[in-house]
Scaffold this motif. Structure first.
Motif, PDB file in Angstrom:
ATOM      1  N   PHE A 190     -50.228  27.333  13.973  1.00 25.06           N
ATOM      2  CA  PHE A 190     -50.101  26.379  14.991  1.00 25.06           C
ATOM      3  C   PHE A 190     -49.286  25.345  15.162  1.00 25.06           C
ATOM      4  O   PHE A 190     -49.235  24.439  15.541  1.00 25.06           O
ATOM      5  CB  PHE A 190     -51.804  25.821  15.308  1.00 25.06           C
ATOM      6  CG  PHE A 190     -52.074  24.994  14.143  1.00 25.06           C
ATOM      7  CD1 PHE A 190     -51.582  23.676  13.977  1.00 25.06           C
ATOM      8  CD2 PHE A 190     -52.907  25.598  13.127  1.00 25.06           C
ATOM      9  CE1 PHE A 190     -52.008  22.942  12.692  1.00 25.06           C
ATOM     10  CE2 PHE A 190     -53.458  25.214  12.040  1.00 25.06           C
ATOM     11  CZ  PHE A 190     -52.873  23.687  11.712  1.00 25.06           C
ATOM     12  N   GLU A 232     -44.923  16.204   4.917  1.00 27.51           N
ATOM     13  CA  GLU A 232     -46.258  16.908   5.035  1.00 27.51           C
ATOM     14  C   GLU A 232     -47.095  17.352   3.968  1.00 27.51           C
ATOM     15  O   GLU A 232     -48.150  17.498   4.089  1.00 27.51           O
ATOM     16  CB  GLU A 232     -45.674  18.358   5.800  1.00 27.51           C
ATOM     17  CG  GLU A 232     -45.136  18.630   7.109  1.00 27.51           C
ATOM     18  CD  GLU A 232     -46.054  17.864   8.216  1.00 27.51           C
ATOM     19  OE1 GLU A 232     -47.084  17.207   7.887  1.00 27.51           O
ATOM     20  OE2 GLU A 232     -45.642  17.939   9.433  1.00 27.51           O
ATOM     21  N   GLU A 287     -59.162  21.434   9.317  1.00 26.89           N
ATOM     22  CA  GLU A 287     -58.928  22.284  10.489  1.00 26.89           C
ATOM     23  C   GLU A 287     -60.280  23.001  10.992  1.00 26.89           C
ATOM     24  O   GLU A 287     -60.799  22.559  12.141  1.00 26.89           O
ATOM     25  CB  GLU A 287     -57.898  23.574  10.209  1.00 26.89           C
ATOM     26  CG  GLU A 287     -57.112  23.151   9.375  1.00 26.89           C
ATOM     27  CD  GLU A 287     -56.000  21.785   9.693  1.00 26.89           C
ATOM     28  OE1 GLU A 287     -56.683  21.216  10.966  1.00 26.89           O
ATOM     29  OE2 GLU A 287     -54.933  21.629   9.329  1.00 26.89           O
ATOM     30  N   LYS A 295     -54.526  27.496   2.844  1.00 34.61           N
ATOM     31  CA  LYS A 295     -54.646  26.143   2.110  1.00 34.61           C
ATOM     32  C   LYS A 295     -56.026  25.585   1.809  1.00 34.61           C
ATOM     33  O   LYS A 295     -55.929  24.925   0.872  1.00 34.61           O
ATOM     34  CB  LYS A 295     -53.836  24.973   2.893  1.00 34.61           C
ATOM     35  CG  LYS A 295     -54.323  24.829   4.440  1.00 34.61           C
ATOM     36  CD  LYS A 295     -53.479  23.738   5.188  1.00 34.61           C
ATOM     37  CE  LYS A 295     -54.527  23.671   6.435  1.00 34.61           C
ATOM     38  NZ  LYS A 295     -53.708  22.734   7.260  1.00 34.61           N
TER      39      LYS A 295
HETATM   40  S1  SF4 Z   1     -50.470  22.925   5.612  1.00 34.46           S
HETATM   41 FE1  SF4 Z   1     -50.216  24.085   7.698  1.00 34.46          FE
HETATM   42  S2  SF4 Z   1     -50.585  22.576   9.129  1.00 34.46           S
HETATM   43 FE2  SF4 Z   1     -50.207  21.277   7.380  1.00 34.46          FE
HETATM   44  S3  SF4 Z   1     -48.068  20.964   7.483  1.00 34.46           S
HETATM   45 FE3  SF4 Z   1     -48.284  22.713   6.265  1.00 34.46          FE
HETATM   46  S4  SF4 Z   1     -48.033  24.492   7.927  1.00 34.46           S
HETATM   47 FE4  SF4 Z   1     -48.433  22.470   8.825  1.00 34.46          FE
END
Ligand code: SF4
Ligand code: B12
Length: 526
Positions: A190, A232, A287, A295
């Motif tokens: 997403f 990020e 999430e 992750k």
């Molecule tokens: S871990 Fe997933 S949600 Fe967070 S920045 Fe990376 S790709 Fe996006």
């Protein structure tokens, strides 16, 4: 060559021809503390990407941030060679209008479109333009101007936020900002940013030394010792973080960092190292409970959050509602799961297939997107713009509000939780004997002390019996850890009550929006 770089025009967060009232231009008030009334944390952020570009090209440039439409038109009158417009998907109509204004008032200027809005399918046929930058903009702009794209980058010196308010009272804007890089290789299905930057990480600054130098310069010019790190997953490059830590220690600094990160990274680095590095705030993507995100796999997130808070690190846990598997029961399981981990802040965001993501492609192929919903409503804080098997758009609006209310009713204002975290950290860091941890601990004491007058407001405006009990516990903890309240703190508490009363009246009247001021910054003009 001269360059104008502009964000989209205001006003923001109002129902008009170009936007919607739910699309609020404030991070926390939009999607974190939005249901916390007078306790909502209020502040604005500048459009960082534009400053990053302006700082790193050789041409004279102006960044016009948060202009009114008329101010943008006036600025066009100065006759720029290039006019860059940065926009995200829900601001599509504003970008379109601005491009029309450029053609009308500055026909000789070339229009450059950039930012996440450029992922909109067919954008090249929908908005007037000469160039489109999809992805990282600094090197791209240098190429456009015929400059050497790979020469070293300069870090802009700027605050992380401005016009910060608590109970309507202006608190200092002295945190600086760091931009180590953009993108993320994790490519969660997403995630708009990961996909926008090609599912990889593009560093602007690859070494701890460069980041340390940026901190020192920021401290010299703005007095900042705290930094919000716009990246990020800053700690995903542990070598760079360790090098930064070494330099902080060697130079006797007590810099602090607010970061975005993921659970896997926290688990691999360890909470102690983070506390040592001076991490004071983490934004972590929880999430959902179901084991569907790489992750978070195999990590006890509840324990991680507890550990972080025990070390004085404020935690924002974010969750996604209206995932495919969510029905009326399982969505509440996830809401309770997130709140049950007792983070300082909770973000609830509706699942939103944004153009460019794997999720968007999938939903588009399956005919699930509601393309009759205008882009102004694609922002995740009002109603779904895809067909969910279990929820109507109207239900998604109500349920999102209920989730925020549940968090507020159960854990109380985030301010209360933060005070607890600071005190918990102060107690825990007492176990360490080295000078750096002693500095970190002292900082927690200072912060906890500075929030103490707010206890009077928490007590007075506690909105249910459970929260009143939580405030009582917090007051007892303050007494135990930092001793009795001083007369000065009591007086400040009265002042805070005065501000809070005014803010409560404002909130009750429904006038809750703060508009960011227009900021015009010139680069390389004589
Ligand atoms: S871990 Fe997933 S949600 Fe967070 S920045 Fe990376 S790709 Fe996006
Ligand atoms: C800070 C931020 C904000 C600030 C905005 C400040 C501002 N002045 O606009 C606040 C908190 C107010 C905000 C609000 C919202 N945001 Co916001 N925000 C971010 C965030 C966290 C960081 C952006 C940033 O500064 N990055 C660092 C800089 C260096 O990168 P950058 O901005 O991407 O810029 C680079 C390139 O994109 C490019 N570029 C950008 N502009 C331009 C312009 C030109 C001309 C060129 C050539 C290149 C170029 O070059 C830059 C350097 O490489 C991003 C997520 C993220 N990590 O990026 C979300 C993000 C941009 N926001 C997003 C959204 C959806 C929103 C909201 C709708 C709230 C929400 N539901 O999430 C509201 C909208 C408010 C409104 N009315 O417009 C989405 C956009 C999704 C999309 N596909 O459009 C993002 C990607 C978050 C996400 N993952 O979903 N946001």
């Amino acid at each position: 060559m001269s360059v104008l770089l502009s964000s989209v025009f205001g006003p923001y967060g109002v129902d008009d021809a170009y936007g919607r009232k739910e699309n609020v231009m404030e991070l926390f008030h939009n999607q974190v503390t939005r249901e916390q009334g007078i306790f909502s944390f209020r502040f604005h952020h500048q459009s960082f990407g534009l400053y990053m570009i302006a700082e790193n090209i050789a041409a004279p440039a102006v960044v016009l941030d948060f202009p009114a439409e008329e101010a943008f038109v006036r600025e066009l009158g100065r006759g720029y060679d290039f006019v860059g417009i940065s926009f995200i998907v829900p601001n599509f109509l504003k970008a379109k209008r601005m491009a029309e204004l450029v053609r009308l008032h500055a026909p000789a200027s070339k229009i450059v479109l950039g930012g996440h809005g450029t992922q909109i399918p067919g954008v090249e046929h929908l908005i007037e333009h000469d160039h489109i930058c999809r992805g990282e903009g600094v090197k791209w702009f240098r190429r456009l101007l015929g400059e050497e794209p790979d020469r070293p980058l300069r870090h802009p010196v700027m605050s992380a936020g401005f016009d910060q308010r608590l109970f309507g009272f202006r608190v200092g804007d002295n945190a600086g900002s760091l931009f180590p890089g953009v993108g993320c290789p994790n490519a969660c299905r997403f995630c708009a940013t990961s996909h926008f930057f090609g599912k990889r990480y593009t560093p602007f600054f690859d070494t701890g030394q460069e980041l340390f130098d940026a901190c020192v310069e920021n401290e010299r010019r703005l007095g900042s010792r705290d930094f919000f790190v716009m990246d990020e997953n800053f700690l995903k490059r542990p070598q760079r973080a360790r090098e930064l830590l070494d330099l902080i220690e060697k130079n006797g600094k007590d810099y602090g960092f607010g970061i975005f990160t993921s659970a896997e990274t926290i688990a691999s680095l360890g909470v102690e190292l983070m506390a040592r590095l001076g991490v004071y705030f983490v934004w972590v993507g929880v999430e959902a409970q179901r084991d569907m995100f790489e992750k978070n796999r195999g990590i006890d997130l509840g324990k991680v959050i507890r550990d972080l808070r025990d070390h004085g690190i404020i935690v924002l846990a974010s969750g996604i509602l209206f995932l495919e598997h969510h029905d009326r029961e399982s969505i509440w399981d996830d809401i309770r799961y997130l709140v049950g981990m007792e983070p300082d802040f909770v973000q609830f965001m509706q699942l939103g297939p944004m153009p460019g993501t794997a999720l968007y492609r999938d939903y588009d192929e399956r005919g699930l997107l509601r393309k009759d919903v205008p882009y102004e409503e694609w922002h995740g804080q009002h109603r779904l713009w895809f067909r969910h098997p279990d929820f109507t758009p109207e239900e998604s609006e109500q349920l999102l509000r209920d989730a925020f209310r549940y968090d507020f009713d159960t854990l109380g204002p985030s301010l209360l939780r933060i005070c607890n975290t600071l005190l918990r950290g102060y107690e825990t860091l007492g176990r360490y004997r080295d000078p750096l941890m002693a500095k970190r601990r002292e900082r927690l004491r200072r912060q906890a002390t500075s929030y103490r007058p707010a206890l009077a407001v928490l007590r007075h405006y506690a909105h249910n019996d459970h929260v009143r009990d939580l405030v009582r516990d917090l007051e007892a903890r303050y007494g135990r850890v930092l001793g009795p309240t001083t007369t000065g703190q009591r007086l400040l508490g009265l002042v805070a009550r005065g501000y809070a009363a005014r803010e409560a009246a404002r909130v009750a009247s429904g006038r809750t929006m703060y508009q960011p001021k227009t900021i015009r910054t010139q680069y390389r003009y004589a």
